[in-house]
Design a protein around this motif. Structure first.
Motif, PDB file in Angstrom:
ATOM      1  N   ASP A 180       1.123  -1.076   0.161  1.00  0.00           N
ATOM      2  CA  ASP A 180       0.015   0.640  -0.033  1.00  0.00           C
ATOM      3  C   ASP A 180       1.020   0.989   0.061  1.00  0.00           C
ATOM      4  N   TYR A 181       1.730   1.083   0.801  1.00  0.00           N
ATOM      5  CA  TYR A 181       2.618   2.246   0.909  1.00  0.00           C
ATOM      6  C   TYR A 181       3.904   2.081  -0.363  1.00  0.00           C
ATOM      7  N   SER A 182       4.252   2.032  -1.196  1.00  0.00           N
ATOM      8  CA  SER A 182       5.458   0.988  -1.490  1.00  0.00           C
ATOM      9  C   SER A 182       6.647   2.235  -1.897  1.00  0.00           C
ATOM     10  N   GLU A 183       6.363   3.636  -1.774  1.00  0.00           N
ATOM     11  CA  GLU A 183       7.039   4.589  -1.419  1.00  0.00           C
ATOM     12  C   GLU A 183       7.908   4.565   0.287  1.00  0.00           C
ATOM     13  N   PRO A 189      10.842   8.158   1.756  1.00  0.00           N
ATOM     14  CA  PRO A 189       9.694   6.743   2.326  1.00  0.00           C
ATOM     15  C   PRO A 189       8.714   7.604   3.302  1.00  0.00           C
ATOM     16  N   THR A 190       8.657   9.091   3.541  1.00  0.00           N
ATOM     17  CA  THR A 190       7.661   9.626   4.434  1.00  0.00           C
ATOM     18  C   THR A 190       7.520  10.443   3.898  1.00  0.00           C
ATOM     19  N   LYS A 191       7.097  10.603   2.708  1.00  0.00           N
ATOM     20  CA  LYS A 191       6.383  11.613   1.388  1.00  0.00           C
ATOM     21  C   LYS A 191       4.916  11.571   2.246  1.00  0.00           C
ATOM     22  N   SER A 192       4.792  10.387   1.929  1.00  0.00           N
ATOM     23  CA  SER A 192       2.164  10.217   1.953  1.00  0.00           C
ATOM     24  C   SER A 192       2.467  10.538   3.328  1.00  0.00           C
ATOM     25  N   PHE A 221      13.181   6.169  11.015  1.00  0.00           N
ATOM     26  CA  PHE A 221      11.757   6.513  10.453  1.00  0.00           C
ATOM     27  C   PHE A 221      10.922   8.240  10.576  1.00  0.00           C
ATOM     28  N   TRP A 222      10.676   7.932  11.973  1.00  0.00           N
ATOM     29  CA  TRP A 222      10.106   8.985  12.553  1.00  0.00           C
ATOM     30  C   TRP A 222      10.744  10.420  12.335  1.00  0.00           C
ATOM     31  N   ASP A 223      12.308  10.426  12.441  1.00  0.00           N
ATOM     32  CA  ASP A 223      12.820  11.301  12.912  1.00  0.00           C
ATOM     33  C   ASP A 223      12.691  11.964  11.184  1.00  0.00           C
TER      34      ASP A 223
END
Length: 475
Positions: A180-183, A189-192, A221-223
């Protein structure tokens, strides 16, 4: 047959037989119309699926992981069991006893990833989730420079995602999330997720969506999500930006490491809005607490923003000081004097308020709030009446000193007449004998002040303000 093979097979067979049974008692195109799906049974099956996934993808004890690494070092890749292979994948984000860095950055870690790059799909399918876990378990400091080995790990995950998904005997929530979140396995990785993250009060909405990936709270990822959100500020239209300011201020309180970055982005963007002359109180005082008074050259934190942005904030303080002086702490505000001095605001680089005993001791809410928010900026005026207050403005190279009580003249000097390190300042100190000008507020004073200021080389670029609007109530 081992239990970890029997359980998924039984669940899959049960679901398949149930679907076949339903189909056998109905015409295909009217099944949904004639029969109600056994929702409770399907829900139970889903719960069993999830429990098995949790069991299958539970992080092994460190002791087991370390034993597998020892086995690899002594015997190589040729004698590893299925469990050993999974342990190697889990191990990549670990620090081995006596080591200084995470395994992925060591020679052993690089060998492990290189081996997985060349492996067949059956082995990749076995270790895919542990590799995914290790990928997200690394911290921002580990990956901020995008090390090559980390990118290799991402490439293994990204290249094999479709194959692993295709070979799954039953759907897995974590794999559906990746599809669902291929990016999420890309350079952005966090754009969407940025918009949803900013619309919420915290990261919980995004965290819930990605729960199946079991990302660590300290994952890079959170950063990246916070940094991407901060970067989005500059591209927002003005309306969206002004609405989102409270969310970012809340975010700054929750994530102190990003306070400076958030503050820089908010201030720079605010300076480009049509409301830059309107004081944003929360933003102003967070900036004061973070970087101290922008009117002091010693406040080095203000070097983080452009000179024009710093000037905007200085004008916020000047405007607030003048409003407090003429409206908040004055029983009879002289609107004409406020309007006169505010027209020089684009030339004022420093303001100082001197409060008399009455203003300092007042327990009125607005008075206490102003004193609290400006703690460290205010000085106490002594040697005068309890109600008298004073202010000083630096307009270009001149210092203007004025008082609230009637009967006091306005003084203009070319240097600060008091000791800046002292908290209490005597009224007579603010009435220096070696002043450049001593002006009284008798009728027609505005035109006389203009002439005298012009003689000293100071001119206003603005017409005098006629409408005095303050955020303070008069007491």
């Amino acid at each position: 047959m081992p239990i970890d093979a029997v359980i998924p097979m039984s669940i899959a067979n049960l679901k398949r037989r149930l679907e076949e049974k339903v189909r056998g008692h109905s015409v295909v195109d009217v099944t949904n119309a004639k029969f109600v799906k056994p929702q409770r049974l399907l829900k139970t099956l889903s719960v069993l699926d999830q429990k098995f996934d949790d069991l299958e993808n539970s992080l092994p004890l460190d002791e087991k992981i370390f034993r597998t690494i020892s086995k690899l070092e002594s015997s190589g890749f040729g004698h590893l069991t299925r469990r050993d292979w999974k342990n190697l994948a889990w191990a990549l984000s670990k620090i081995l006893p006596g080591a200084q860095e995470k395994l992925i950055f060591s020679d052993i870690g690089k060998r492990i990833i290189q081996h997985f790059q060349q492996s067949e799909m059956d082995l990749i399918g076995l270790v895919y989730f542990p590799l995914l876990y290790s990928y997200f378990a690394l911290e921002n400091e580990d990956v901020k420079n995008k090390p090559a080995i980390w990118l290799q790990l991402r490439d293994v995950l990204n290249t094999n995602r479709s194959g692993v998904y295709r070979d799954l005997k039953r759907p897995k929530k974590w794999m559906n999330t990746l599809v669902d979140y291929s990016e999420i396995l890309s350079n952005s990785p966090t754009k969407s997720f940025v918009k949803r993250f900013l619309e919420g009060k915290d990261a919980s909405s995004v965290a819930n969506e990605l729960e199946s990936l079991k990302m660590a709270p300290n994952s890079w990822f959170w950063d990246d999500l916070i940094k991407s959100s901060i970067q989005s500020i500059n591209g927002m239209n003005e309306q969206d930006y002004l609405k989102i300011i409270p969310r970012f201020l809340h975010l700054a309180e929750q994530n102190l490491l990003f306070t400076t970055d958030i503050l820089i982005a908010l201030l720079e963007r605010y300076a480009k809005t049509s409301e830059r002359q309107k004081v944003h109180e929360e933003l102003k005082y967070i900036a004061l607490n973070q970087w101290d008074n922008p009117q002091y050259d010693s406040s080095a934190g203000w070097n983080n923003v452009n000179a024009d942005t710093k000037k905007m904030v200085i004008q916020w303080f000047v405007r607030a000081d003048l409003e407090a002086f003429f409206k908040l702490f004055s029983a009879s505000a002289d609107v004409n004097r406020f309007n006169y001095w505010i027209k020089f605001i684009d030339k004022i680089s420093f303001s100082q308020i001197f409060l008399g005993p009455a203003a300092f001791q007042s327990q009125q809410f607005q008075h206490k709030k102003f004193r609290d928010l400006n703690r460290g900026r205010l000085k106490k005026l002594v040697g005068s009446t309890p109600t008298n207050n004073a202010f000083m403005l630096k307009i270009e190279n001149l210092y203007v000193i004025d008082f609230s009580d009637t009967g006091n003249a306005c003084f203009i000097v070319n240097k600060i007449p008091y000791n800046e390190n002292k908290f209490e300042v005597h009224r007579d100190t603010l009435k220096p004998w070696n002043n450049l000008l001593k002006l009284s507020h008798t009728p027609g004073w505005q035109s006389r002040f203009d002439s005298k200021m012009a003689e000293l080389g100071v001119f206003s670029n603005q017409t005098e303000v006629n409408n005095y609007n303050s955020g303070y109530r008069k007491y």
